[in-house]
Design an enzyme around this catalytic site. Sequence first.
Site, short mmCIF file in Angstrom:
data_model
loop_
_atom_site.label_atom_id
_atom_site.label_comp_id
_atom_site.label_asym_id
_atom_site.label_seq_id
_atom_site.Cartn_x
_atom_site.Cartn_y
_atom_site.Cartn_z
N HIS A 1 0.80 -1.22 0.00
CA HIS A 1 0.00 0.00 0.00
C HIS A 1 0.84 1.27 0.00
O HIS A 1 0.31 2.36 -0.20
CB HIS A 1 -0.94 0.03 1.21
C1 UD1 Z 1 -2.03 5.80 5.36
C2 UD1 Z 1 -0.75 6.32 6.04
C3 UD1 Z 1 0.27 5.18 6.12
C4 UD1 Z 1 -0.33 3.96 6.78
C5 UD1 Z 1 -1.60 3.57 6.03
C6 UD1 Z 1 -2.27 2.35 6.61
C7 UD1 Z 1 -0.18 8.67 5.65
C8 UD1 Z 1 0.70 9.61 4.90
N1 UD1 Z 1 -0.13 7.39 5.26
O1 UD1 Z 1 -1.70 5.46 4.01
O2 UD1 Z 1 1.37 5.62 6.88
O3 UD1 Z 1 0.60 2.90 6.72
O4 UD1 Z 1 -2.52 4.68 6.07
O5 UD1 Z 1 -3.21 1.84 5.73
O6 UD1 Z 1 -0.89 9.09 6.54
N2 UD1 Z 1 -8.71 5.20 0.48
C9 UD1 Z 1 -9.95 4.63 0.38
N3 UD1 Z 1 -10.65 4.39 1.52
C10 UD1 Z 1 -10.17 4.72 2.75
C11 UD1 Z 1 -8.90 5.32 2.85
C12 UD1 Z 1 -8.17 5.54 1.71
O7 UD1 Z 1 -10.42 4.30 -0.69
O8 UD1 Z 1 -10.88 4.46 3.75
C13 UD1 Z 1 -7.92 5.42 -0.74
C14 UD1 Z 1 -8.08 6.80 -1.34
O9 UD1 Z 1 -8.04 6.71 -2.72
C15 UD1 Z 1 -6.85 7.53 -0.85
C16 UD1 Z 1 -5.81 6.41 -0.81
O10 UD1 Z 1 -6.55 5.25 -0.46
O11 UD1 Z 1 -6.48 8.59 -1.66
C17 UD1 Z 1 -4.70 6.65 0.17
O12 UD1 Z 1 -5.24 6.85 1.49
P1 UD1 Z 1 -4.44 7.74 2.56
O13 UD1 Z 1 -5.18 7.78 3.83
O14 UD1 Z 1 -4.08 9.04 1.96
O15 UD1 Z 1 -3.10 6.94 2.76
P2 UD1 Z 1 -2.84 5.39 2.92
O16 UD1 Z 1 -2.21 4.90 1.69
O17 UD1 Z 1 -4.03 4.65 3.41
#
Ligand code: UD1
Length: 365
Positions: free
Chosen positions: A206
């Site tokens: 991820h």
């Molecule tokens: C975040 C944390 C990372 C952690 C991870 C655990 C930061 C910078 N990164 O990364 O350190 O290891 O969480 O999973 O804070 N999305 C969904 N549904 C959700 C959440 C996210 O579809 O409930 C998708 C969205 O397209 C979003 C992407 O995932 O843009 C990334 O989500 P984001 O919360 O920005 O970072 P993670 O990759 O989850």
Amino acid sequence: MKILSVVGARPQFVKLAPIDRALRDAGHEHVIVHTGQHYDPALSQVFFDDLGIAAPDLNLEVGSGSHATQTARMLPGLEDAIERHRPTWVLVYGDTNSTLAATLAAVKIHQPVAHLEAGLRSFNRRMPEEHNRVLTDHAADLLLAPTPTAMAHLTDEGLASRSRVVGDVMADVLLRVRDAVRADPPVPVGISADAVADEYFVATVHRAENTDDPDRLQAIVDGLAALPAPVLLLAHPRLVATAARFGIPLEQGSIVVAPPQPYPTLVALVQDARGVLTDSGGLQKEAFLLRVPCTTLRTETEWVETVELGWNVLDGDLSAVAELATRPTPAPTDAHPYGTGDAAGAVVRELSAAADATALARGAA
Ligand code: UD1
């Protein structure tokens, strides 16, 4: 004491569980603020339900966005909540955008901040998590380090006087859930019985440096596809979205794409797996604690103890994924660098002990 915990992303809910339990057992008040960084039920609600965490007192529902947008959206709601509750400590967890936002909101209004999982370093300044954890450590008032290695990093950065080693709360929750799932195994979500009937691997990907780089993502998919047994790829929404954008099909060769799993199911799947392949920090440790060989799809790890003890290897350039994942099982070890399951109690004691000193120092300033 009144503690205000700020959480937002999946691994923070896992760390929150033993803290919530230890605070309530000790009779302290615990306010939980969820930023809404993770909002899919499979990444959020299911952890509260399965780990018996009290429902958040407030959810800011910030959702996804660029780093700046997401972090900025969190700040006013966090400031307001902290101002309203005026807790003894604002407690922040790990290294996500929610961690940094809560720290910034709190220190600007002179509210004491404690950082759980302080002192971790990858020394890779291209990772968003590295910025988040370094900035949080330098802004916070009390640094709760999981290991002596983390403590040494804090010491190197001149932060020793406000740092304490407390052990790793992820070991607390892992060991408790491991025993529970051995007694009563949960059913995996969206995974056929055939896929886990015999030998299998568990994989997660991820991190932005893997999902957002088409060459690295293709190399990971190729490596997983070539493994000699089914690979349960527990796909984070970020992975699904970027693979689709780059036109890289995930379901190839040995790969069996599955949804993210609830925590007890993940533990049950990992403990019976032949090996784990991941870029997650939490999963590297969980594999180690369950004594399952791990192959880390990164150039570095914060959890160096797993590598030093032989249970984790790094495949930074992704050139030997299948070869490394099928290496012989490492030599047994009874080392417990992450503690023996009582870190949350130590956290509560340190918060309590430091509370008066911090209040005094701030009053005098
Ligand atoms: C975040 C944390 C990372 C952690 C991870 C655990 C930061 C910078 N990164 O990364 O350190 O290891 O969480 O999973 O804070 N999305 C969904 N549904 C959700 C959440 C996210 O579809 O409930 C998708 C969205 O397209 C979003 C992407 O995932 O843009 C990334 O989500 P984001 O919360 O920005 O970072 P993670 O990759 O989850």
